[in-house]
Structure formats: C-alpha cells, structure tokens
Design a protein around this motif. Structure first.
Motif, mmCIF file in Angstrom:
data_model
loop_
_atom_site.group_PDB
_atom_site.id
_atom_site.type_symbol
_atom_site.label_atom_id
_atom_site.label_comp_id
_atom_site.label_asym_id
_atom_site.label_seq_id
_atom_site.Cartn_x
_atom_site.Cartn_y
_atom_site.Cartn_z
ATOM 1 N N ILE A 39 -14.634 -3.628 0.083
ATOM 2 C CA ILE A 39 -13.883 -2.446 -0.324
ATOM 3 C C ILE A 39 -14.544 -1.210 0.265
ATOM 4 O O ILE A 39 -15.724 -0.947 0.027
ATOM 5 N N SER A 57 -13.343 3.236 -6.752
ATOM 6 C CA SER A 57 -12.391 2.168 -6.451
ATOM 7 C C SER A 57 -12.068 1.355 -7.691
ATOM 8 O O SER A 57 -11.172 0.508 -7.675
ATOM 9 N N ARG A 84 -9.016 3.372 -2.516
ATOM 10 C CA ARG A 84 -9.671 2.449 -1.587
ATOM 11 C C ARG A 84 -9.262 2.808 -0.163
ATOM 12 O O ARG A 84 -8.074 2.783 0.168
ATOM 13 N N GLU A 87 -6.749 0.891 3.012
ATOM 14 C CA GLU A 87 -5.814 -0.079 2.433
ATOM 15 C C GLU A 87 -4.418 0.526 2.404
ATOM 16 O O GLU A 87 -4.120 1.374 1.556
ATOM 17 N N ARG A 91 1.576 -4.290 0.398
ATOM 18 C CA ARG A 91 0.998 -4.533 -0.923
ATOM 19 C C ARG A 91 -0.149 -3.593 -1.253
ATOM 20 O O ARG A 91 -0.823 -3.778 -2.272
ATOM 21 N N HIS A 92 -0.395 -2.614 -0.406
ATOM 22 C CA HIS A 92 -1.548 -1.745 -0.595
ATOM 23 C C HIS A 92 -1.175 -0.279 -0.377
ATOM 24 O O HIS A 92 -0.263 0.032 0.389
ATOM 25 N N ASN A 93 -1.907 0.597 -1.047
ATOM 26 C CA ASN A 93 -1.817 2.034 -0.836
ATOM 27 C C ASN A 93 -3.207 2.596 -1.114
ATOM 28 O O ASN A 93 -3.894 2.117 -2.028
ATOM 29 N N GLY A 289 -3.417 -4.527 -11.293
ATOM 30 C CA GLY A 289 -2.738 -3.547 -10.465
ATOM 31 C C GLY A 289 -1.408 -3.149 -11.091
ATOM 32 O O GLY A 289 -0.463 -3.949 -11.091
ATOM 33 N N ARG A 292 1.506 -3.098 -8.556
ATOM 34 C CA ARG A 292 1.875 -4.464 -8.152
ATOM 35 C C ARG A 292 2.653 -5.175 -9.259
ATOM 36 O O ARG A 292 3.598 -5.911 -8.981
ATOM 37 N N SER A 310 4.104 7.428 -2.018
ATOM 38 C CA SER A 310 3.173 6.568 -1.289
ATOM 39 C C SER A 310 2.512 7.387 -0.187
ATOM 40 O O SER A 310 2.838 8.546 0.038
#
Length: 314
Positions: A39, A57, A84, A87, A91-93, A289, A292, A310
C-alpha cells in the motif's frame, strides 16, 4: 445512488450501535505508517516543503490505541475516508470510504458472524433478499482450482502455475512467494465465485497477516500455521478483511516491517507498540470497503458509478 449511500451508512451505524459499539474519529494525517508493503501512502508536506506525514490508509493503529486506553469498551467503529496512492480503476479510487470496527471479547468466528449480519442488514435496507453464504478454506480452493498446496508450494512452482493459467507478468523476478499467491487468488480463484453469493474464505498463510494471531490447522495430513484472518467476497468482489487481533507486543514487534528499511522514523510503530504494552483487550477487527459493498449491492460495474465524485470527476 446518493439515497442508497445515505441509507447504507445509516443501517451500518445503527447495526453497530445496537451492539454497543461507539463511533470514533481518527486523524487523517498521521506520522508515517508504512505497515503494509503493498500500500502506497500519500505524503504530505508543510508550506516550507518539510515532511508533515501521510494521509492514513486505514484507521487501524489509532483505533487499537484507543482500545488499549479504554479496554472496557464493548467495541468501536469508524466510518469515513481513507487514502491510498496509485489505486485507481474499476474497483479502486485513491480516496474511498471505509467501515472499520473492533469488538472486544470476539474471536474470528464471531467477527465473521457480525460481518455477515451487517451485509445482510444492508441488503434488507436496499430492499434486497438475503444472499446465500458459502464458507471456503483457502487451501482447498487452491487444491481444487489449481491442483497445488499453497502452504508448501515454493515460488518456482507458483510461478509455473501462474504461467500455465495464462498469467503474464512483466518482471516476474520482483514477485515473492506471497505476491504469486495473491496473484493466483485474484486472477484465478476469486473470478470463480458466483455473483449472487457471499463467500467467506479462511485459512490464509501465516505470512499474509502481520497483525493477526496465528493458529494451527490440519491440511492434507499436515499441521499448518495460518493467520487468524478471513475475507468476505460479494460475488467476485472483495468486501471485507478481518482478524482475530494479535495482542502480544513482543510478537507484534517481530512481525511488523522494520521502519529503517522503509525510510520512516518509526514514530507510529513505536507509539502503537507502546499501546500494546499497556494492553490490547482480546478482540477482533474488520475493515469493509463501503463503496465496494454498495457497488455489489446495486450491481454496478465500477466504483466510479457509486461515488459522488471519483478521481476522474474531482
């Protein structure tokens, strides 16, 4: 979607407060905090250019310090932003919302039960029926899908298995044994989970959870040391990661990364270990999450569709 986010936050808070959990605040700006090698943190500078710390994080270290200071609390929870670096994707931001909670007097099975109850309550809040649940063992998943023992297979065998599974890696020499296990898990095993099901996985290798207790299980006529850790997947999407928390300060000091190797001053590590010396109550901890979870509940293809803003729209 804004309405769904608000309803989801409300039901998660209500469910945890019903368990006498206290919502707490933790600082977003912390001193170092390089505990997870995979990370990357956002580094923050003062106006004069001097280092001022990092954006957190996870609230984990601060929440455990609070529990060490107030061990009679039944539990605590945090619902808010974490950060983080690097990322971004479906599936990530870089900034996302995390729900993290700790229950005192709780072991791994109790933590799994709470996690599933929260997710099923979230489904009900969004007018969805309860999802079926499957409990799977990490070792058996690797044996069934890849024909290998993940506890004893060496790095070369894992690399060959990845190649035979059609996985191409640009610089394979930079991946260690746990990297190969993670790669096989995320690209071969997780995609096999049914979309409408919650899958709980236990039995992760001991090397894959530096802050979880260790336990011994039987696997294929061998006694194997594993982490007291679980993950919950909604379909193919990882939703939550939980531990029966390690409370022994000496063992924890041995298993945490050396701050000298990461180029940090070790302040966060030192204060955390001092808190463990004071005494962390027997507890479980889970990080979920939030975005998620909403993505899975609403059957959205990307995280971007459940976030008000986002990265691409900031």
């Amino acid at each position: 979607m804004l309405d769904a986010r608000a309803r989801l936050k409300r039901v998660l808070r209500d469910e945890l407060e019903r368990r006498d959990s206290l919502e707490v605040d933790t600082p977003a700006l912390i001193r170092s905090g390089d505990f997870e090698p995979n990370i990357a943190l956002f580094r923050v500078s003062s106006p004069d250019g001097s280092p001022a710390g990092s954006l957190h994080s996870s609230p984990e270290l601060m929440m455990k310090r609070l529990l060490c200071a107030h061990p009679t609390l039944p539990g605590i929870h945090y619902l808010g932003p974490v950060f983080r670096a690097g990322e971004a994707g479906a599936r990530h931001n870089p900034e996302f919302t995390m729900l993290e909670w700790y229950e005192t007097g709780s072991d791994l099975d109790a933590a799994i039960s709470t996690t599933l109850e929260l997710i099923q309550a979230a489904r009900q809040a969004l007018d969805l029926t309860p999802a079926p649940v499957a409990h799977r063992d990490y070792g058996l998943l690797f044996r069934e899908r890849l024909g290998l023992d993940p506890y004893h297979a060496d790095t070369a065998m894992l690399q060959r298995t990845a190649h035979l599974s059609g996985i191409s890696v640009h610089e394979p020499g930079r991946l260690d044994r746990d990297d190969w296990l993670d790669l096989l898990m995320s690209t071969v095993i997780e995609p096999s989970f049914p979309d409408d099901r919650l899958t709980v996985v236990k039995g992760f290798p001991a090397s894959q959870a530096a802050m979880a207790r260790l336990e011994t299980i039987d696997f294929e006529e061998h006694r194997v040391r594993v982490a007291a850790r679980f993950e919950v997947f909604g379909g193919k999407l990882e939703l939550a990661n939980g531990y029966h928390e390690l409370a022994d300060p000496a063992e924890q000091a041995e298993r945490l990364p050396d701050p000298a190797k990461s180029g940090t001053d070790g302040r966060s590590r030192r204060l955390f270990l001092e808190a463990l010396e004071h005494g962390l109550p027997d507890c479980s901890g889970v990080a979920m999450g939030f975005d998620r979870l909403l993505m899975w509940l609403t059957e959205q293809p990307t995280l971007d569709t459940v976030l008000p803003f986002s990265e691409r729209r900031v």
